[in-house]
Structures are given as C-alpha cells and as structure tokens.
Write a protein that holds these residues in place. Sequence first.
Motif, PDB file in Angstrom:
ATOM      1  N   ALA A 185       0.836  -1.203   0.000  1.00  0.00           N
ATOM      2  CA  ALA A 185       0.000   0.000   0.000  1.00  0.00           C
ATOM      3  C   ALA A 185       0.874   1.257   0.000  1.00  0.00           C
ATOM      4  O   ALA A 185       0.584   2.233  -0.699  1.00  0.00           O
ATOM      5  N   LEU A 186       1.950   1.228   0.758  1.00  0.00           N
ATOM      6  CA  LEU A 186       2.873   2.364   0.783  1.00  0.00           C
ATOM      7  C   LEU A 186       3.531   2.565  -0.589  1.00  0.00           C
ATOM      8  O   LEU A 186       3.694   3.689  -1.053  1.00  0.00           O
ATOM      9  N   ALA A 187       3.871   1.472  -1.252  1.00  0.00           N
ATOM     10  CA  ALA A 187       4.472   1.566  -2.589  1.00  0.00           C
ATOM     11  C   ALA A 187       3.495   2.169  -3.590  1.00  0.00           C
ATOM     12  O   ALA A 187       3.869   3.008  -4.413  1.00  0.00           O
ATOM     13  N   VAL A 188       2.233   1.772  -3.510  1.00  0.00           N
ATOM     14  CA  VAL A 188       1.217   2.345  -4.403  1.00  0.00           C
ATOM     15  C   VAL A 188       1.055   3.836  -4.121  1.00  0.00           C
ATOM     16  O   VAL A 188       0.977   4.653  -5.046  1.00  0.00           O
ATOM     17  N   ALA A 189       1.042   4.208  -2.846  1.00  0.00           N
ATOM     18  CA  ALA A 189       0.925   5.626  -2.488  1.00  0.00           C
ATOM     19  C   ALA A 189       2.129   6.425  -2.986  1.00  0.00           C
ATOM     20  O   ALA A 189       1.990   7.588  -3.363  1.00  0.00           O
ATOM     21  N   ALA A 190       3.298   5.800  -3.020  1.00  0.00           N
ATOM     22  CA  ALA A 190       4.503   6.499  -3.481  1.00  0.00           C
ATOM     23  C   ALA A 190       4.477   6.759  -4.979  1.00  0.00           C
ATOM     24  O   ALA A 190       5.128   7.681  -5.463  1.00  0.00           O
ATOM     25  N   VAL A 191       3.713   5.971  -5.723  1.00  0.00           N
ATOM     26  CA  VAL A 191       3.620   6.166  -7.173  1.00  0.00           C
ATOM     27  C   VAL A 191       2.782   7.402  -7.505  1.00  0.00           C
ATOM     28  O   VAL A 191       3.045   8.090  -8.502  1.00  0.00           O
ATOM     29  N   LEU A 192       1.796   7.710  -6.700  1.00  0.00           N
ATOM     30  CA  LEU A 192       0.864   8.788  -7.004  1.00  0.00           C
ATOM     31  C   LEU A 192       1.533  10.141  -7.274  1.00  0.00           C
ATOM     32  O   LEU A 192       1.155  10.808  -8.244  1.00  0.00           O
ATOM     33  N   PRO A 193       2.506  10.593  -6.485  1.00  0.00           N
ATOM     34  CA  PRO A 193       3.123  11.887  -6.794  1.00  0.00           C
ATOM     35  C   PRO A 193       3.878  11.914  -8.125  1.00  0.00           C
ATOM     36  O   PRO A 193       4.121  12.976  -8.675  1.00  0.00           O
ATOM     37  N   TRP A 194       4.231  10.755  -8.668  1.00  0.00           N
ATOM     38  CA  TRP A 194       4.973  10.708  -9.926  1.00  0.00           C
ATOM     39  C   TRP A 194       4.058  10.811 -11.146  1.00  0.00           C
ATOM     40  O   TRP A 194       4.530  11.080 -12.260  1.00  0.00           O
ATOM     41  N   LEU A 195       2.764  10.591 -10.976  1.00  0.00           N
ATOM     42  CA  LEU A 195       1.846  10.596 -12.114  1.00  0.00           C
ATOM     43  C   LEU A 195       1.851  11.905 -12.902  1.00  0.00           C
ATOM     44  O   LEU A 195       1.807  11.873 -14.135  1.00  0.00           O
ATOM     45  N   PRO A 196       1.921  13.080 -12.256  1.00  0.00           N
ATOM     46  CA  PRO A 196       1.979  14.313 -13.056  1.00  0.00           C
ATOM     47  C   PRO A 196       3.200  14.365 -13.982  1.00  0.00           C
ATOM     48  O   PRO A 196       3.124  14.922 -15.072  1.00  0.00           O
ATOM     49  N   PHE A 197       4.308  13.774 -13.571  1.00  0.00           N
ATOM     50  CA  PHE A 197       5.495  13.766 -14.420  1.00  0.00           C
ATOM     51  C   PHE A 197       5.289  12.886 -15.641  1.00  0.00           C
ATOM     52  O   PHE A 197       5.792  13.178 -16.717  1.00  0.00           O
TER      53      PHE A 197
END
Length: 147
Positions: free
Chosen positions: A71-83
């Motif tokens: 779950a933490l890994a999935v949450a860490a992906v979210l800030p990268w989506l705008p890039f």
Amino acid sequence: AATALALMGIAVSNVLMPVVVKRHFPDRVGAMTGLYSMALALGTAAAAAVTVPLTDAVGGDWRSGLALWAALAVAAVLPWLPFVRERDAAPAERAPGERARGEAPGRAEASAAPAPAAAPALRITRSRTAWALAVFFGLQATVAYIT
C-alpha cells in the motif's frame, strides 16, 4: 515473480533518479543526489526497524505486513503521475515558446532552432561516467540491502 518485478523497479529507479535530479535541480545536483541517497538509506533502515512491530500490530500474519508495504508503494507512485502526464504532450504540440512543466527556460526556444548534425552515438559500455555511476549505485544498493 513479484521479487523480480520489485528488483527491476529498484534497478530502473536507480538509473532514472540521477536524470530526474539533473533535470529538475541542475544547480544543486550534488546536494539533491545526497538527499536522495540519504532518504534511500533512512527508508531502508526504517523499514527494517518497523516491519516486525507493524506485522504484529495487524495480527501477526506476514501477508498483512507485506500488504502494508505494498500500500505504501502504491501511495509512493501517485506523486509521480503528473510527471508521466507531462511527457504525454509532445514538444511539437505545444504553442511556440510554451514549456513543459519543469522544463528549463530556453529549452523550448532552443528546440525551435534547426538541429545541428547528430553526433556519433556513444556506446554506454565505453562511457567512464556510465561505469562510475553503475559502480556508485551498485554500492549504494548493496548498502541498502545489507541494512
């Protein structure tokens, strides 16, 4: 299979992070690379320290503990989506003088000029810089895994 996928993700991120740092922090490459390295080491140490207590807190099943990290890994992906979305707009589709978010000033203008003759392709296996980076990040990953 999941371990191989995770290790491939680690390998790719170790290669891409210096590129991200150089692109977004060209005036502070050393400091930001140091910050990234420190965060990697601290994250690894913190994970080693809290995994067993967290697993015990959610019932003691190792699958529950693993699910927390997933779950933490999935949450860490979210800030990268705008890039990722930023790269979707090709430079030719932008208005003249318009820059992509995070693109350095002057870069859009430089791309409008005719391109100089292409330099011969550099084989990455012959690049001293590539080998130095490979050794550095290999040692960094070794320290992270040992921790």
